[in-house]
Design a protein around this motif. Structure first.
Motif, mmCIF file in Angstrom:
data_model
loop_
_atom_site.group_PDB
_atom_site.id
_atom_site.type_symbol
_atom_site.label_atom_id
_atom_site.label_comp_id
_atom_site.label_asym_id
_atom_site.label_seq_id
_atom_site.Cartn_x
_atom_site.Cartn_y
_atom_site.Cartn_z
ATOM 1 N N UNK A 135 0.889 -1.165 -0.033
ATOM 2 C CA UNK A 135 0.172 -0.039 0.217
ATOM 3 C C UNK A 135 0.984 1.163 0.013
ATOM 4 N N UNK A 136 0.289 2.423 -0.485
ATOM 5 C CA UNK A 136 0.920 3.514 -0.275
ATOM 6 C C UNK A 136 0.051 4.591 0.330
ATOM 7 N N UNK A 137 -0.828 3.978 1.263
ATOM 8 C CA UNK A 137 -1.693 4.724 2.075
ATOM 9 C C UNK A 137 -0.535 6.011 3.104
ATOM 10 N N UNK A 138 -1.267 7.384 3.026
ATOM 11 C CA UNK A 138 -2.557 7.793 2.607
ATOM 12 C C UNK A 138 -2.594 8.338 1.257
ATOM 13 N N UNK A 139 -1.679 8.140 0.563
ATOM 14 C CA UNK A 139 -1.575 8.599 -1.152
ATOM 15 C C UNK A 139 -2.713 8.028 -1.629
ATOM 16 N N UNK A 140 -3.177 6.863 -1.108
ATOM 17 C CA UNK A 140 -4.326 6.228 -1.778
ATOM 18 C C UNK A 140 -5.632 6.775 -1.768
ATOM 19 N N UNK A 141 -5.424 8.174 -0.834
ATOM 20 C CA UNK A 141 -6.789 8.876 -0.846
ATOM 21 C C UNK A 141 -6.880 9.797 -2.009
ATOM 22 N N UNK A 166 -6.380 9.250 -8.843
ATOM 23 C CA UNK A 166 -5.187 8.343 -9.570
ATOM 24 C C UNK A 166 -4.173 7.750 -8.854
ATOM 25 N N UNK A 167 -4.410 7.483 -7.552
ATOM 26 C CA UNK A 167 -3.232 7.227 -6.795
ATOM 27 C C UNK A 167 -2.260 6.141 -7.320
ATOM 28 N N UNK A 168 -2.721 4.981 -8.122
ATOM 29 C CA UNK A 168 -2.084 4.034 -8.433
ATOM 30 C C UNK A 168 -1.056 4.569 -9.585
ATOM 31 N N UNK A 169 -1.284 5.803 -10.057
ATOM 32 C CA UNK A 169 -0.219 6.220 -11.027
ATOM 33 C C UNK A 169 0.636 7.364 -10.290
ATOM 34 N N UNK A 170 0.650 7.435 -8.975
ATOM 35 C CA UNK A 170 1.397 8.595 -8.364
ATOM 36 C C UNK A 170 2.857 8.096 -8.398
ATOM 37 N N UNK A 171 3.377 7.120 -8.023
ATOM 38 C CA UNK A 171 4.822 6.799 -8.250
ATOM 39 C C UNK A 171 5.339 7.013 -9.828
ATOM 40 N N UNK A 172 4.505 6.513 -10.780
ATOM 41 C CA UNK A 172 5.070 6.798 -12.144
ATOM 42 C C UNK A 172 4.829 8.466 -12.532
ATOM 43 N N UNK A 173 3.995 9.081 -11.830
ATOM 44 C CA UNK A 173 3.698 10.644 -12.127
ATOM 45 C C UNK A 173 4.894 11.219 -11.447
#
Length: 293
Positions: free
Chosen positions: A73-79, A82-89
């Motif tokens: 998980x990457x909580x709280x970034x999952x809030x 498009x949280x699943x794209x955050x690392x790529x972004x």
């Protein structure tokens, strides 16, 4: 001289991201209204570490931190959207000379295309509203709140100077510099840094991102600063709190549900998702361990 300014800015952002003091002991609010106000204050300060501690009970926070380090998980970034794209972004922004590639793509697709952007904002607003209306994972309170937010953001997108190439040339390098300064680029940067260090480093990045949005007429800090928080109902261990604020010139009037856990108040929907995130991948791992010889 521009090079000196860039190096100086990078050093300052790096210090902010990496040299922050250890967080102070967490004191939890004792009422539903105070609990919501605490989360709002954390967001206004871009104190993501404080937010993570105030959002969930200590035992759940420890489980989430472990799940983060295990890549579950990457909580709280999952809030975030498009949280699943955050690392790529983040990785794309942090690439060397990424501002050149981004500005080239911007000039090709968006520069001067105000009419097309206005139409896209309207279409995206309608599509997102339909998604929220049909998504069973949201509570009724969340669905109503998100519907109002989407409408406000769609109206903002219709009038914001998103097609102004000169403006983009000023903003994009600032955001890419802030992304590089986090040190969290790469395919696995967030997991390797761990929850606490990642959230500390992301604070200055979000500050820069918010300032960029302000320059486009979207001021989240002003919305949070002007938020009126009142208790609508409280029955035993459950409460309903009203939020009234203005975002991008549009009034928002919404409610959130809270529940008491170990004597402290937490947002029910946020707590429910955090519990799910803490278990993400856990069941599969236990099954694999049980099947192992």
């Amino acid at each position: 001289m521009p090079r000196i300014r860039s190096v100086t800015a990078a050093l300052l952002l790096s210090c902010l991201a990496a040299c922050q003091p250890a967080p102070a002991p967490v004191e939890q609010p004792s009422s539903p209204v105070a609990a919501v106000q605490q989360l709002v204050d954390d967001l206004r300060r871009d104190d993501l570490v404080g937010y993570s501690h105030h959002a969930v009970p200590p035992a759940l926070h420890a489980r989430l931190e472990a799940a983060w380090s295990e890549g579950r998980t990457l909580w709280p970034l999952t809030e975030l959207p498009l949280d699943q794209k955050f690392q790529g972004f983040l990785t794309t922004l942090a690439e060397p000379r990424s501002e050149q590639a981004l500005l080239t793509a911007y000039r090709r697709q968006f520069a001067g295309a105000q009419a097309e952007i206005r139409t896209a904002a309207t279409t995206l607003g309608l599509f997102t509203s339909q998604y929220v209306a049909n998504e069973a994972a949201y509570s009724d309170e969340e669905r109503d709140h998100y519907r109002q937010l989407i409408a406000a953001l769609a109206r903002w997108g219709q009038r914001a100077p998103l097609a102004d190439a000169d403006h983009a040339r000023q903003v994009v390098p600032q955001i890419t510099l802030a992304a590089r300064s986090t040190g969290l680029g790469g395919p696995d940067g967030l997991r390797r840094a761990g929850m606490t260090r990642s959230l500390q480093r992301l604070g200055p990045f979000f500050v820069r991102l918010e300032r960029a949005l302000v320059s486009y007429g979207l001021d989240f800090d002003a919305a949070l600063a002007g938020m009126r928080i009142t208790l609508a109902q409280q029955t035993g261990e459950q409460a309903r709190v009203r939020l009234q604020y203005t975002l991008a010139g549009q009034p928002i009037d919404a409610y959130v549900l809270l529940e008491r856990d170990e004597g402290q108040w937490y947002l029910s929907d946020l707590l429910r998702r955090a519990r799910t995130e803490a278990e993400a991948g856990g069941a599969e791992a236990r099954q694999q361990a049980a099947r192992a010889p």
